[in-house]
Structure formats: structure tokens, C-alpha cells
Design a protein around this motif. Structure first.
Motif, PDB file in Angstrom:
ATOM      1  N   ASN A 141      12.912  -2.562  -5.824  1.00 53.46           N
ATOM      2  CA  ASN A 141      12.230  -2.751  -4.551  1.00 53.46           C
ATOM      3  C   ASN A 141      12.881  -1.853  -3.498  1.00 53.46           C
ATOM      4  N   THR A 142      12.059  -1.125  -2.731  1.00 51.62           N
ATOM      5  CA  THR A 142      12.603  -0.209  -1.723  1.00 51.62           C
ATOM      6  C   THR A 142      12.400  -0.699  -0.291  1.00 51.62           C
ATOM      7  N   VAL A 143      12.037  -1.966  -0.116  1.00 54.03           N
ATOM      8  CA  VAL A 143      11.814  -2.512   1.217  1.00 54.03           C
ATOM      9  C   VAL A 143      13.142  -2.915   1.834  1.00 54.03           C
ATOM     10  N   ASP A 144      13.457  -2.351   3.013  1.00 53.69           N
ATOM     11  CA  ASP A 144      14.612  -2.761   3.804  1.00 53.69           C
ATOM     12  C   ASP A 144      14.055  -3.591   4.961  1.00 53.69           C
ATOM     13  N   VAL A 145      14.284  -4.886   4.945  1.00 48.74           N
ATOM     14  CA  VAL A 145      13.655  -5.813   5.886  1.00 48.74           C
ATOM     15  C   VAL A 145      13.965  -5.440   7.330  1.00 48.74           C
ATOM     16  N   LYS A 186       7.271  -0.666  -3.846  1.00 50.61           N
ATOM     17  CA  LYS A 186       7.705   0.521  -3.110  1.00 50.61           C
ATOM     18  C   LYS A 186       7.180   0.444  -1.681  1.00 50.61           C
ATOM     19  N   ALA A 187       8.092   0.529  -0.717  1.00 51.89           N
ATOM     20  CA  ALA A 187       7.719   0.470   0.695  1.00 51.89           C
ATOM     21  C   ALA A 187       6.861   1.676   1.055  1.00 51.89           C
ATOM     22  N   ARG A 188       5.848   1.429   1.876  1.00 50.61           N
ATOM     23  CA  ARG A 188       4.941   2.488   2.298  1.00 50.61           C
ATOM     24  C   ARG A 188       4.894   2.562   3.818  1.00 50.61           C
ATOM     25  N   ASP A 189       4.419   3.682   4.312  1.00 44.22           N
ATOM     26  CA  ASP A 189       4.244   3.881   5.746  1.00 44.22           C
ATOM     27  C   ASP A 189       3.262   5.029   5.938  1.00 44.22           C
ATOM     28  N   SER A 214      -0.812  -3.037   9.437  1.00 43.79           N
ATOM     29  CA  SER A 214      -1.180  -3.653   8.162  1.00 43.79           C
ATOM     30  C   SER A 214      -0.256  -3.191   7.035  1.00 43.79           C
ATOM     31  N   VAL A 215       0.064  -1.906   7.008  1.00 42.12           N
ATOM     32  CA  VAL A 215       0.954  -1.368   5.971  1.00 42.12           C
ATOM     33  C   VAL A 215       2.353  -1.967   6.106  1.00 42.12           C
ATOM     34  N   LEU A 216       2.861  -2.035   7.338  1.00 44.09           N
ATOM     35  CA  LEU A 216       4.202  -2.583   7.555  1.00 44.09           C
ATOM     36  C   LEU A 216       4.257  -4.081   7.234  1.00 44.09           C
ATOM     37  N   ALA A 217       3.200  -4.810   7.569  1.00 45.98           N
ATOM     38  CA  ALA A 217       3.141  -6.238   7.234  1.00 45.98           C
ATOM     39  C   ALA A 217       3.131  -6.434   5.726  1.00 45.98           C
ATOM     40  N   SER A 218       2.439  -5.565   5.015  1.00 47.06           N
ATOM     41  CA  SER A 218       2.425  -5.631   3.549  1.00 47.06           C
ATOM     42  C   SER A 218       3.823  -5.388   2.985  1.00 47.06           C
ATOM     43  N   ASN A 219       4.550  -4.449   3.570  1.00 47.78           N
ATOM     44  CA  ASN A 219       5.927  -4.196   3.141  1.00 47.78           C
ATOM     45  C   ASN A 219       6.791  -5.439   3.333  1.00 47.78           C
TER      46      ASN A 219
END
Length: 135
Positions: free
Chosen positions: A96-100, A39-42, A24-29
Motif C-alpha cells: 500500500n502506498t497511501v500515506d495518511v 496504490k495512491a493516486r492523484d 474524490s480521488v483523495l477521499a478514495s486514497n
């Protein structure tokens, strides 16, 4: 007779809950890859699973309401982990810190691990069902 899910399924029951949370967290990212200042989370899966094994997470215990109920042991329940912010490899100009690519790789790895644990639990359930039927 004591029924223990910990003995029957091992760490996999707790791991499935943590894998689902991480998914769920990764899908949100991934969904917020183009959102400015997101901000990307994990989650730290290893430490969360270690806490779940040690019984430090949230647990729901079954309660016997009659003297002839079977005893139940173990710490089955809703295990959850703290979400942390991921350190970006290269942050974008919009914050944004998300690296796809990193998120997709982590999501795929998490999904494969979830399926492996699910197959283990399914195999154990089928084995218990066979034992109960006496085949």
C-alpha cells in the motif's frame, strides 16, 4: 449580446470541476489506507487546468435552437483530468502506498482551494444579479 462565462467567472468554473475530481480521488486514497496493494493516486492539477484553459479537455457547447436566442461563447463543460499514481515516500510492506498524513494534508488544501473558488464564483453571481436588478 454574447454571454461568456469565461469572461464572467474566469478560470474558476473549470477549477471547481477539477477540485471536485481531485477531492474524490483523495477521499478514495484515504478510504483505502489499509487495503493491501492499493496504490495512491492523484491528479496533476496544474497541467489539467492548463489543458482546460487551452480548450483541450472535454467541452459541451450550447446550441441555439431559435434565431432570437442569445449567443453563448466559451468552453464551459465537464472538465476532467487524468489520474496518476503517486510516488510513495515510504511504501509499506503490504504494497500500500497511501500515506495518511500526506493525503489528509492534500485533501485539506484541496478543500480550501475549492471553497475559495466557490466564494469567488458566488460573489460574481451576486454581482451579476445586482446588475440585472439595477440596484
Amino acid at each position: 449580446m454574447i454571454l461568456s462565462f469565461d469572461n464572467a467567472f474566469g478560470v474558476h468554473t473549470r477549477a471547481l470541476s477539477l477540485y471536485a475530481q481531485r477531492s474524490s480521488v483523495l477521499a478514495s486514497n484515504l478510504a483505502n489506507a489499509d487495503t493491501p496493494d492499493y496504490k495512491a493516486r492523484d491528479i496533476d492539477f496544474r497541467s489539467a487546468l492548463g489543458q482546460a484553459e487551452a480548450g483541450l479537455g472535454k467541452a459541451r457547447h450550447l446550441q441555439a435552437t431559435h434565431e432570437k436566442h442569445f449567443g453563448v461563447s466559451g468552453n464551459e463543460g465537464d472538465w476532467s483530468a487524468e489520474t496518476l499514481y503517486r510516488t510513495p515516500l515510504q511504501p509499506s510492506l503490504d504494497g500500500n502506498t497511501v500515506d495518511v498524513q500526506v493525503e489528509q494534508a492534500a485533501f485539506t488544501d484541496n478543500a480550501m482551494r475549492y471553497m475559495a473558488s466557490l466564494r469567488f464564483v458566488t460573489g460574481r453571481v451576486q454581482g451579476l444579479m445586482t446588475a440585472l436588478r439595477g440596484e
